[in-house]
Write a protein that holds these residues in place. Structure first.
Motif, PDB file in Angstrom:
ATOM      1  N   ASP A 714     -32.626  20.801  33.067  1.00 21.99           N
ATOM      2  CA  ASP A 714     -31.398  20.691  33.854  1.00 21.99           C
ATOM      3  C   ASP A 714     -31.460  21.580  35.095  1.00 21.99           C
ATOM      4  O   ASP A 714     -31.763  22.769  35.013  1.00 21.99           O
ATOM      5  CB  ASP A 714     -30.191  21.089  33.016  1.00 21.99           C
ATOM      6  N   ARG A 715     -31.160  20.963  36.222  1.00 20.36           N
ATOM      7  CA  ARG A 715     -30.899  21.744  37.430  1.00 20.36           C
ATOM      8  C   ARG A 715     -29.444  22.210  37.367  1.00 20.36           C
ATOM      9  O   ARG A 715     -28.601  21.588  36.714  1.00 20.36           O
ATOM     10  CB  ARG A 715     -31.124  20.888  38.668  1.00 20.36           C
ATOM     11  N   ALA A 716     -29.141  23.284  38.033  1.00 19.93           N
ATOM     12  CA  ALA A 716     -27.753  23.760  38.076  1.00 19.93           C
ATOM     13  C   ALA A 716     -26.858  22.643  38.596  1.00 19.93           C
ATOM     14  O   ALA A 716     -27.260  21.816  39.422  1.00 19.93           O
ATOM     15  CB  ALA A 716     -27.654  24.987  38.957  1.00 19.93           C
ATOM     16  N   ALA A 717     -25.641  22.592  38.078  1.00 18.78           N
ATOM     17  CA  ALA A 717     -24.714  21.519  38.450  1.00 18.78           C
ATOM     18  C   ALA A 717     -24.592  21.398  39.963  1.00 18.78           C
ATOM     19  O   ALA A 717     -24.418  22.399  40.669  1.00 18.78           O
ATOM     20  CB  ALA A 717     -23.344  21.783  37.829  1.00 18.78           C
ATOM     21  N   LEU A 718     -24.681  20.163  40.454  1.00 17.41           N
ATOM     22  CA  LEU A 718     -24.630  19.915  41.894  1.00 17.41           C
ATOM     23  C   LEU A 718     -23.201  20.072  42.408  1.00 17.41           C
ATOM     24  O   LEU A 718     -22.227  19.753  41.714  1.00 17.41           O
ATOM     25  CB  LEU A 718     -25.123  18.505  42.202  1.00 17.41           C
ATOM     26  N   ALA A 719     -23.086  20.541  43.619  1.00 14.65           N
ATOM     27  CA  ALA A 719     -21.764  20.659  44.247  1.00 14.65           C
ATOM     28  C   ALA A 719     -21.223  19.269  44.551  1.00 14.65           C
ATOM     29  O   ALA A 719     -21.941  18.407  45.068  1.00 14.65           O
ATOM     30  CB  ALA A 719     -21.859  21.470  45.528  1.00 14.65           C
ATOM     31  N   ASP A 720     -19.981  19.035  44.229  1.00  9.41           N
ATOM     32  CA  ASP A 720     -19.331  17.763  44.533  1.00  9.41           C
ATOM     33  C   ASP A 720     -17.864  18.047  44.848  1.00  9.41           C
ATOM     34  O   ASP A 720     -17.111  18.464  43.959  1.00  9.41           O
ATOM     35  CB  ASP A 720     -19.449  16.803  43.353  1.00  9.41           C
ATOM     36  N   PRO A 721     -17.454  17.868  46.096  1.00  5.35           N
ATOM     37  CA  PRO A 721     -18.200  17.319  47.233  1.00  5.35           C
ATOM     38  C   PRO A 721     -19.243  18.303  47.768  1.00  5.35           C
ATOM     39  O   PRO A 721     -19.225  19.493  47.430  1.00  5.35           O
ATOM     40  CB  PRO A 721     -17.097  17.066  48.253  1.00  5.35           C
ATOM     41  N   LEU A 722     -20.125  17.771  48.629  1.00  6.51           N
ATOM     42  CA  LEU A 722     -21.180  18.613  49.180  1.00  6.51           C
ATOM     43  C   LEU A 722     -20.610  19.736  50.041  1.00  6.51           C
ATOM     44  O   LEU A 722     -21.177  20.822  50.103  1.00  6.51           O
ATOM     45  CB  LEU A 722     -22.152  17.758  50.003  1.00  6.51           C
ATOM     46  N   ALA A 723     -19.513  19.462  50.717  1.00 10.05           N
ATOM     47  CA  ALA A 723     -18.869  20.482  51.559  1.00 10.05           C
ATOM     48  C   ALA A 723     -17.367  20.426  51.326  1.00 10.05           C
ATOM     49  O   ALA A 723     -16.792  19.342  51.170  1.00 10.05           O
ATOM     50  CB  ALA A 723     -19.189  20.251  53.030  1.00 10.05           C
ATOM     51  N   GLU A 728     -20.859  21.672  60.436  1.00  4.83           N
ATOM     52  CA  GLU A 728     -21.781  21.052  61.371  1.00  4.83           C
ATOM     53  C   GLU A 728     -22.638  19.998  60.679  1.00  4.83           C
ATOM     54  O   GLU A 728     -22.962  18.965  61.255  1.00  4.83           O
ATOM     55  CB  GLU A 728     -22.682  22.136  62.005  1.00  4.83           C
ATOM     56  N   ALA A 729     -23.026  20.262  59.449  1.00  5.83           N
ATOM     57  CA  ALA A 729     -23.819  19.276  58.711  1.00  5.83           C
ATOM     58  C   ALA A 729     -22.958  18.121  58.214  1.00  5.83           C
ATOM     59  O   ALA A 729     -23.446  17.002  58.048  1.00  5.83           O
ATOM     60  CB  ALA A 729     -24.517  19.947  57.530  1.00  5.83           C
ATOM     61  N   HIS A 730     -21.677  18.382  57.978  1.00  6.51           N
ATOM     62  CA  HIS A 730     -20.755  17.357  57.484  1.00  6.51           C
ATOM     63  C   HIS A 730     -19.503  17.376  58.352  1.00  6.51           C
ATOM     64  O   HIS A 730     -18.459  17.923  57.961  1.00  6.51           O
ATOM     65  CB  HIS A 730     -20.386  17.622  56.024  1.00  6.51           C
ATOM     66  N   PRO A 731     -19.590  16.774  59.559  1.00  6.34           N
ATOM     67  CA  PRO A 731     -18.429  16.828  60.462  1.00  6.34           C
ATOM     68  C   PRO A 731     -17.227  16.053  59.952  1.00  6.34           C
ATOM     69  O   PRO A 731     -16.095  16.342  60.346  1.00  6.34           O
ATOM     70  CB  PRO A 731     -18.970  16.222  61.759  1.00  6.34           C
ATOM     71  N   LEU A 732     -17.455  15.055  59.085  1.00  7.18           N
ATOM     72  CA  LEU A 732     -16.356  14.318  58.475  1.00  7.18           C
ATOM     73  C   LEU A 732     -16.183  14.771  57.032  1.00  7.18           C
ATOM     74  O   LEU A 732     -17.128  15.258  56.403  1.00  7.18           O
ATOM     75  CB  LEU A 732     -16.624  12.813  58.529  1.00  7.18           C
ATOM     76  N   PRO A 733     -14.992  14.607  56.472  1.00  9.35           N
ATOM     77  CA  PRO A 733     -14.760  15.083  55.100  1.00  9.35           C
ATOM     78  C   PRO A 733     -15.727  14.416  54.111  1.00  9.35           C
ATOM     79  O   PRO A 733     -15.923  13.206  54.120  1.00  9.35           O
ATOM     80  CB  PRO A 733     -13.305  14.676  54.825  1.00  9.35           C
TER      81      PRO A 733
END
Length: 772
Positions: A714-723, A728-733
């Motif tokens: 298992d990888r550590a739980a992924l962030a959701d949402p990403l931001a 700057e990497a995610h200018p929209l929600p």
């Protein structure tokens, strides 16, 4: 198409890398999986196939360096479960599918062979009672309510003119108006239903169970920790399904014969009855009893053969048992149609005893199954953390739900037909009293479930409030946007409801068993419907009985109408059909081990497909192969990896995401996906990595730690949402993805590259086992 296949079959250079993508529930198009509108089918057919991007058809032949990008392939199997519109009719087979699931839910016990066989036998017998119940319900509608009661009542036959030729009064004593002949003609309906079930099972048997997996021994029989999914014959249940199909078909035909013959024999035994017909009736009843004994013996005699590919068929049994039952039915219809002076239809056919015996037998089988399952669980040491659903009682609980579904469907059909034939309730005696009692306890069951759902909802709300603090801390926002924080926290809290499913199943099955027992006692203790049985009781009790009976009848009718409406909508609407397809994706993964009339097991086609593809690739190229499975696709990928030989398995890496392999399958099917089986798979393949999110209601961690056979799964739980907000990497929600679009997360590409870098281009030797 032929040229594309020829180019794809060109021998690649050693060291080529392949990524085999397997989609999850609900299906996906190859264009979406490969992120390219131009795809080519390189092997397979319209039902299930492997696709590549057009530009990659010949890419592996030119790839020689280990650092080259992997060639992606998509295995599309959605048409196995949610193809044409006729699949919506499989809703009628839902109880059969559920009881088949109960077979695979036994606890993991490697050395209690006899107890395991007893468990399988009890589930198969429970499945047989469901077939008898299904056909008995059709007999109740066609023989009792229509031919016996309505056609035998002048007012009802006049109201339904299409029954006029069966009515002694309306037809003026026509040839078909004799009670026995009416029953013989009406018997065509349940007989046709039985034949239809046989035909559907036979057709799907030829399409699914006849797909032969790779031959050869894949697992040592005494290998500890290895699941039965690795046995050569696990995905080849051709022989057992054929035997069960013959037995269940015979059981259905014998049920029809008993329904017709019992009424005629009862008339012949009456004082002054014809002696010759009385003797013939007793001979036929003896023959029917012998046929029933033979049918039960066939169900009990043999279970699954998994340690080898069993290509044999019990041809004589498969053909002769249903044929003998059909001959007995024909003789019974002739016997019942013989003219008998003074025979008149009155009241009900003896259906109360039939439905009561079925309900009592089902309850006894479920209780016995619970005792066996508990014995297996206590003798097992493979669940140290207590992860198995209901402490090993998941199978009996699900078997109880299958019986409840069968009872609700039977009672719903009977009640609706009775109301349609006699809307005022003045002409007909109606369905058996037991069915009315069973309908009357439905409001109490729903009340229990509503209370439980309210408690679960309250717990989810409390958890959502607690999660707001965790969300603010993880994303480093304080106070942040309250609406955004609430939505993320709510998604996490709702995802945890999946882990409460065992509680819901336990409460439902227990309440169903207790209320069903109360209905059985009430029906046979009073012999009257609940409102009439409580006529002399306290006004509150009488009112409660009337309310329960009326509300139960309304609810069971509403449920039946919704069920039919849903099926009809799914037949015409592709989106609704996709929803039902998701249900089958989960419910029909397992082979038909307990009921041959359940929807077919798509994995008996999909797993051999994937196994053949992986085995031929690794053996021909010695290249690197990563099989990536999403959701249900991860379960198929693991099952296919288990089917590989140990040498081939050690050349494969597994990437799973949104996987229910431990969260659902490991808990509900511990004998096949328990900790020992998953640890063995982790040890045998080159490497395994798993991605999951806290907002995913289906996928979860695999809970396997790293050791000599590779890093932690298992990888550590992924962030959701990403931001959390705009960056700057995610200018929209960024959306909350939950169970979908794992490939959009950068972690997916990272883990894929990590797996490929571990695999060597040359064919490696089999790695030694840990501790060996």
């Amino acid at each position: 198409m032929e040229r594309a296949q020829e180019r794809a079959q060109t021998r690649p250079e050693a060291g080529a890398a392949l990524e085999l993508l397997v989609h999850g529930v609900g299906g996906a198009t190859p264009e979406k999986m490969l992120n390219d509108p131009r795809t080519v089918r390189i092997t397979g057919d319209d039902t299930a196939a492997v696709y590549r991007r057009e530009e990659d058809v010949n890419a592996d032949a030119a790839a020689g360096a280990p650092g080259d990008r992997p060639v992606p392939e998509a295995y599309v199997w959605c048409n196995l479960t949610s193809g044409n519109g006729t699949r919506a009719l499989w809703l009628l087979l839902l109880p059969f599918m559920v009881v088949n699931l109960a077979h695979w839910m036994r606890p993991a016990t490697p050395r209690r062979t006899r107890t395991v066989r007893l468990y399988g036998l009890l589930v198969r017998l429970t499945g047989l009672t469901l077939t008898v119940l299904f056909v008995a319900a059709a007999c109740e509608v066609a023989l009792d309510l229509t031919a016996w009661q309505c056609a035998g009542t002048h007012a009802c036959a006049e109201r339904h003119s299409w029954l006029g030729f069966l009515s002694p009064a309306v037809s003026d004593g026509g040839w078909w108006s004799l009670p026995g002949r009416r029953l013989a003609l009406a018997a065509v309906v349940p007989t046709a239903l039985t034949v239809l079930l046989w035909y559907l099972s036979h057709r799907t048997w030829r399409a699914y169970e006849s797909q032969e997996p790779p031959s050869g021994r894949t697992e040592p029989e005494d290998a500890l920790g290895h699941t039965a999914l690795g046995r050569p014959g696990f995905w080849y249940g051709r022989r057992l399904v054929a035997r069960l199909r013959a037995a269940h078909t015979a059981a259905g035909l014998l049920t029809v014969a008993a329904a017709v013959g019992t009424a005629a024999a009862r008339e012949d035994r009456a004082p002054g009855g014809p002696a010759l017909l009385d003797i013939l009736g007793r001979v036929l009843e003896t023959a029917l009893a012998a046929g029933a004994f033979a049918t039960v013996w066939v169900v009990c005699r043999r279970g699954r053969s998994e340690h080898r590919l069993d290509r044999r068929l019990d041809a004589h049994l498969v053909r002769r048992l249903p044929l003998a039952a059909l001959v007995l039915l024909a003789l019974t219809l002739v016997y019942a149609g013989w003219e008998r002076a003074g025979w008149r239809s009155a009241g009900r056919l003896p259906g109360d005893a039939t439905f009561g015996a079925i309900a009592l037998l089902q309850g006894a089988l479920v209780v016995a199954l619970a005792v066996v399952a508990r014995t297996l669980y206590r003798g097992s040491r493979s669940d140290p953390e207590g992860r198995a659903a209901l402490r090993g009682l998941g199978g009996p609980a699900v078997a109880m739900l299958a019986c409840a579904l069968g009872g609700v469907m039977s009672g719903g059909v009977s009640q609706r037909v009775s109301d349609w034939l006699d809307g005022t309730g003045t002409y007909l005696a109606g369905p058996p009293v037991l069915l009315t009692w069973q309908a009357s306890v439905i409001p109490a069951l729903l009340l229990v479930l509503l209370v439980l759902c309210a408690l679960l909802a309250r717990g989810a709300l409390r958890l959502a409030r607690a999660e707001r603090v965790a969300v603010a801390h993880e994303y480093g926002v304080d106070p942040g946007d309250p609406a955004r924080t609430r939505s993320i926290a709510r998604a996490r809290a709702m995802a945890t409801l999946t882990d409460r499913a065992p509680l819901l199943v336990a409460v439902t099955s227990t309440a169903t068993l207790l209320l069903g027992a109360a209905a059985l006692v009430g029906a046979f203790g009073t012999g009257r419907t609940p409102d009439r049985a409580a006529e002399n009781a306290h006004p509150f009790v009488h009112g409660a009985a009337q309310t329960g009976q009326a509300l139960g009848s309304w609810l069971i009718g509403l449920g039946f109408i919704l069920f039919v409406t849903w099926g009809r909508r799914a037949y015409k609407d592709a989106s609704a059909r996709r929803t039902i397809g998701i249900l089958w994706d989960v419910g029909t993964f397992w082979p038909r081990a307990a009921h041959p009339f359940s929807p077919p097991c798509y994995a008996e086609r999909a797993v051999p497909d994937l196994t053949w593809r992986m085995a031929t690739w690794t053996r021909a190229t010695g290249g690197r192969l990563v099989i990536s499975g999403h959701s249900q696709g991860s379960v198929l990928a693991a099952a296919a990896a288990w089917q590989l030989s140990p040498a081939d398995r050690s050349r494969v890496a597994l990437l799973t995401y949104g996987s229910p392999i431990e969260r659902l399958y490991g808990r509900w099917f511990p004998a096949h996906f328990g900790p020992a089986a998953l640890n063995a798979l982790h040890e045998d393949i080159d490497c395994w990595r798993n991605l999951h999110r806290p907002t995913d209601p289906i996928g979860g961690p695999v809970r396997l730690s790293g050791d000599d056979c590779g890093p932690e799964v298992d990888r550590a739980a992924l962030a959701d949402p990403l931001a959390y907000g705009r960056t700057e990497a995610h200018p929209l929600p960024s959306p909350i993805l939950g169970h979908s679009d794992y490939q959009a997360d950068p972690a997916f590409a990272e883990e894929r590259e990590r797996l490929l870098s571990r695999l060597h281009p040359d064919v490696p030797a089999q790695r030694p086992r840990a501790g060996g």
